[in-house]
Design an enzyme around this catalytic site. Structure first.
Site, PDB file in Angstrom:
ATOM      1  N   PRO A  89       0.819  -1.222   0.000  1.00 34.73           N
ATOM      2  CG  PRO A  89      -0.270  -1.244   2.072  1.00 34.73           C
ATOM      3  CD  PRO A  89       0.571  -2.072   1.155  1.00 34.73           C
ATOM      4  CD  GLU A 116       1.060  -5.209  11.318  1.00 40.11           C
ATOM      5  OE1 GLU A 116       1.105  -3.967  11.304  1.00 40.11           O
ATOM      6  OE2 GLU A 116       0.006  -5.861  11.172  1.00 40.11           O
ATOM      7  NE  ARG A 154      -9.096  -6.788 -19.593  1.00 31.36           N
ATOM      8  CZ  ARG A 154      -9.497  -5.902 -20.487  1.00 31.36           C
ATOM      9  NH1 ARG A 154      -8.736  -4.876 -20.769  1.00 31.36           N
ATOM     10  NH2 ARG A 154     -10.648  -6.040 -21.088  1.00 31.36           N
ATOM     11  CG  ASP A 169     -10.647  -2.246 -21.995  1.00 35.36           C
ATOM     12  OD1 ASP A 169     -11.722  -2.757 -22.318  1.00 35.36           O
ATOM     13  OD2 ASP A 169      -9.635  -2.882 -21.666  1.00 35.36           O
TER      14      ASP A 169
HETATM   15 CL1  6GU Z   1      -0.300  -3.851  -3.132  1.00 35.10          CL
HETATM   16  N1  6GU Z   1      -0.966  -4.565  -0.673  1.00 35.10           N
HETATM   17  C1  6GU Z   1      -1.714  -4.466   0.434  1.00 35.10           C
HETATM   18  N2  6GU Z   1      -1.446  -5.250   1.479  1.00 35.10           N
HETATM   19  N3  6GU Z   1      -2.717  -3.613   0.553  1.00 35.10           N
HETATM   20  C2  6GU Z   1      -2.971  -2.843  -0.508  1.00 35.10           C
HETATM   21  C3  6GU Z   1      -2.244  -2.896  -1.700  1.00 35.10           C
HETATM   22  C4  6GU Z   1      -1.215  -3.785  -1.744  1.00 35.10           C
HETATM   23  N4  6GU Z   1      -2.732  -2.005  -2.563  1.00 35.10           N
HETATM   24  C5  6GU Z   1      -3.736  -1.422  -1.926  1.00 35.10           C
HETATM   25  N5  6GU Z   1      -3.874  -1.914  -0.686  1.00 35.10           N
END
Ligand code: 6GU
Length: 237
Positions: A89, A116, A154, A169
Site C-alpha cells: 500500500p 504487518e 488482457r 476499454d
Molecule cells: Cl499492493 N498490498 C496491500 N497489502 N494492501 C494494498 C495494496 C497492496 N494495494 C492497496 N492496498
C-alpha cells in the site's frame, strides 16, 4: 511474457491462472505464470518466514532470509532478468498507463507480502518498483498481484477475442467507457437508445464519444483534468 509470483499462498492464484481471459492466455502460451512459495526457501527447522518486529509493536514481519533466497533462486534461473515489483500500500498507485508499460516487459517478478509487512531491506535492496492498487489496506499483496496480472495479461496480443476490445476499454484513452446494450431492444419498458439501432456508424461513434465524455465529466472529472494536462504538455513540448 513470464510472470513469477512469490507468495506464502500460491494456491490463491489457482482460479486466476485457470479461468477466463488469464486462463486462456496461459493455455495459449501467451504468458507463463510461475508461483514460488517463500517457505520453500527457509533454512531453519521451523521453516520460519516471519518474526516479531525489532523495537516492539504488534504484528509479524516477513524476514529477509527466505525472501532474498527465493528471489535469487527464481531470478537467477537463466531466463531474462525480471523487473522486481513489490506489492505494497506504500507503492505508486496503479493506473492503466502503468499497466500498459508493464505489459511491454519480458518478465516480471511480483513479491507479495503478508502480516504487518516486509523487512525494510527487502524494499530497499530487492524491489525495482513498489506498486499499490489503491488507498485501502488488504491483508496481503496477493489480491493486488492478481489485479495487476489480470490487467497486464488482457493487454498481451492475442489475449482478447476481439482485437478492438482493449482499445475501447475504460481508461484506454483516459475516459470512462460509453454505455453498452444488447438484446432485447426493450426490457421492462427500458428502450435501447435509437441511434444504436440506426446502422449509422458515424453517428454511433459520435454518440459513444459524447457519452464517454459526459459520463467521465459526471463521475470522474479528475480523469478529464489529467487528460487536459497531458494534452497541454504534448502541445508545449
Ligand atoms: Cl499492493 N498490498 C496491500 N497489502 N494492501 C494494498 C495494496 C497492496 N494495494 C492497496 N492496498
Amino acid at each position: 511474457m513470464r510472470i513469477d509470483v512469490l507468495t506464502l499462498f500460491p494456491e490463491m492464484f489457482t482460479p486466476l491462472v485457470s479461468t477466463s481471459i488469464v486462463g486462456r492466455a496461459v493455455q495459449r502460451g501467451l504468458v507463463d505464470i510461475v508461483r514460488t512459495n517463500y517457505r520453500d526457501y527457509t533454512s531453519d527447522s521451523h521453516r520460519s518466514v516471519d518474526d516479531k518486529p525489532f523495537g516492539g509493536g504488534g504484528g509479524m514481519v516477513l524476514m529477509c532470509e527466505p525472501v532474498f533466497a527465493a528471489v535469487e533462486a527464481v531470478a537467477g534461473d537463466g531466463g531474462p532478468e525480471p523487473l522486481k515489483i513489490l506489492l505494497t500500500p506504500q507503492g505508486q498507485r496503479l493506473d492503466q498507463s502503468m499497466v500498459a508499460e508493464l505489459a511491454g516487459e519480458p518478465r516480471l517478478l511480483l513479491l507479495c507480502g503478508h502480516y504487518e509487512g516486509f523487512d525494510e531491506r527487502i524494499r530497499t535492496e530487492l524491489a525495482d518498483r513498489q506498486i499499490s492498487i489503491g488507498d485501502y489496506v488488504l491483508s496481503g499483496g496477493e489480491p493486488a498481484a492478481m489485479v495487476l496480472i489480470d490487467a497486464i495479461v488482457r493487454l498481451l496480443p492475442g489475449a482478447l477475442g476481439d482485437q478492438n476490445a482493449a482499445r475501447n476499454d475504460s481508461f484506454a484513452d483516459g475516459l470512462l467507457e460509453y454505455p453498452h446494450y444488447t438484446r432485447p431492444r426493450e426490457f421492462r419498458g427500458l428502450a435501447v437508445p435509437e441511434v444504436l439501432l440506426s446502422g449509422h456508424h458515424r453517428e454511433i461513434e459520435t454518440w459513444r464519444r459524447s457519452q464517454a465524455l459526459s459520463r467521465t465529466q459526471a463521475r470522474r472529472p479528475d480523469l478529464l483534468e489529467q487528460k487536459r494536462d497531458r494534452m497541454s504538455r504534448t502541445i508545449t513540448e
